[in-house]
Write an enzyme that holds these catalytic residues in place. Structure first.
Site, short mmCIF file in Angstrom:
data_model
loop_
_atom_site.label_atom_id
_atom_site.label_comp_id
_atom_site.label_asym_id
_atom_site.label_seq_id
_atom_site.Cartn_x
_atom_site.Cartn_y
_atom_site.Cartn_z
N GLY A 37 -23.73 27.78 19.16
CA GLY A 37 -23.81 28.91 20.08
C GLY A 37 -24.50 28.54 21.37
CG LEU A 39 -20.72 29.27 23.03
CD1 LEU A 39 -19.37 29.94 22.77
CD2 LEU A 39 -20.83 27.99 22.22
CG HIS A 43 -20.60 24.80 23.77
ND1 HIS A 43 -21.76 25.14 24.43
CD2 HIS A 43 -20.99 24.10 22.68
CE1 HIS A 43 -22.80 24.69 23.76
NE2 HIS A 43 -22.38 24.04 22.70
CD GLN A 67 -27.63 20.54 13.44
OE1 GLN A 67 -26.65 20.86 12.79
NE2 GLN A 67 -27.53 20.11 14.69
N GLY A 155 -18.38 17.09 21.52
CA GLY A 155 -18.71 16.54 22.84
C GLY A 155 -19.20 15.10 22.72
CE LYS A 157 -25.74 16.85 25.14
NZ LYS A 157 -27.11 16.86 24.78
CB SER A 193 -27.96 19.89 26.92
OG SER A 193 -28.81 20.18 25.83
O1 PAF Z 1 -23.47 19.52 18.18
C1 PAF Z 1 -23.84 20.59 17.65
O2 PAF Z 1 -23.90 21.64 18.29
C2 PAF Z 1 -24.21 20.60 16.17
O3 PAF Z 1 -24.85 19.43 15.81
C3 PAF Z 1 -23.01 20.88 15.26
C4 PAF Z 1 -21.98 19.78 15.35
C5 PAF Z 1 -22.38 22.22 15.62
C6 PAF Z 1 -23.48 20.96 13.79
O4 PAF Z 1 -24.40 21.97 13.62
#
Ligand code: PAF
Length: 292
Positions: A37, A39, A43, A67, A155, A157, A193
């Site tokens: 999100g 965005l 994106h 993560q 991406g 990046k 970003s």
């Molecule tokens: O790049 C991201 O925004 C995240 O690491 C992803 C790939 C959506 C996984 O949560």
């Protein structure tokens, strides 16, 4: 197979039959754009690439707790769902998938089976953010299983993320093509970003030094310089002069992300640096067209 409108008519002549089959959409059916999100234009470029290549663009929005490290920005990560939905509507996304924790991790995060892609997950950003790529690989594999896309768009990046996911897809024989989409940049070169929002106005002015540093090193590599250690030291020095705290500056093989061999002709320059509250990353491929 769905019956196409007007299909009876196409039986009348060969030419009509051919033109009807010509216009049949031969693009892969389902494309997936996984996001967290908040965005931005980067994106939306993924969505545009997905719509160009696939019949349907499914966009997932999920801030994946798995993560984020214990002292990272999971709690403060910008969540802007209403604005995201509006942007996705304008971009022509076919479907937005907003999964909930309870459905993704019904047995709790601690009991969750995790994917670990060895080696490539543990270096560079993986060394500074232990477990980060396990969380990424786990959620992306879950999304692949749920959505069952033909292609997935990421991406460039997040270069290491893309290579970790490609390795996972290859090693697990996933029938999904991973597509890397070029980094979107502001006019001054800063890679777009969500975390750029953490920068104060003064820091935002200094932030383009990250990409400028990569470009300076890239030019020297392109010109034939092969003193990798010297180039890395120069890169760190340039970042420090711009008021950043470098996490790493590295020159690697673009496929394996291992230190380059003597005979390598292609390189990826990767860097991560802290600027105020933000940890920024960027990369530059030198020597061949960017890995797709
Ligand atoms: O790049 C991201 O925004 C995240 O690491 C992803 C790939 C959506 C996984 O949560």
């Amino acid at each position: 197979m769905q019956r196409r409108e007007g299909i009876a008519e196409t039986r009348s002549t060969i030419a009509r039959l051919r033109s009807a089959t010509d216009t049949a959409d031969k693009r892969p059916a389902i494309g997936l754009v996984p996001t967290m999100g908040n965005l931005h234009e980067g994106h939306l470029k993924l969505v545009a690439a997905c719509l160009k290549q696939c019949q349907h663009a499914v966009v997932s929005i999920y801030v994946n707790p798995l993560q984020f490290g214990p002292n990272e920005d999971f709690g403060s990560y910008p969540r802007t769902l209403d604005a995201d939905l509006e942007k996705l509507q304008d971009a022509g996304a076919s479907l937005v998938f907003i999964p909930q924790d309870a459905e993704l991790y019904p047995e709790g995060r601690d009991n969750q089976t995790r994917i670990h892609v060895p080696g490539i997950s543990d270096i560079l950003c993986g060394a500074s953010r232990p477990g980060h790529f396990d969380g990424v690989a786990t959620i992306v594999l879950k999304l692949f299983n749920i959505v069952q896309p033909d292609r997935a768009f990421f991406g460039r990046k997040d270069f290491q993320q893309l290579q970790v996911l490609r390795t996972m897809a290859r090693q697990l024989n996933l029938p999904i093509e991973l597509v890397g989409v070029p980094t979107q940049r502001a006019d001054d070169g800063l890679a777009l970003s969500s975390r750029n929002q953490y920068l104060t106005p003064a820091e935002r002015e200094r932030a383009p030094a990250l990409y400028a540093t990569l470009q300076a090193l890239g030019e020297r590599l392109q010109a034939g310089e092969r003193d990798f250690q010297g180039l890395v030291s120069k890169g760190r020095q340039l970042l420090e002069q711009a008021g950043m705290r470098p996490d790493y500056v590295e020159i690697r093989n673009p496929e394996t992300l291992q230190p380059p061999a003597e005979a390598d002709q292609a390189f990826v320059l990767l860097c991560a640096a802290y600027l105020g509250k933000a940890r920024l990353i960027d990369n530059l491929v030198v020597g061949t067209p960017e890995t797709s």
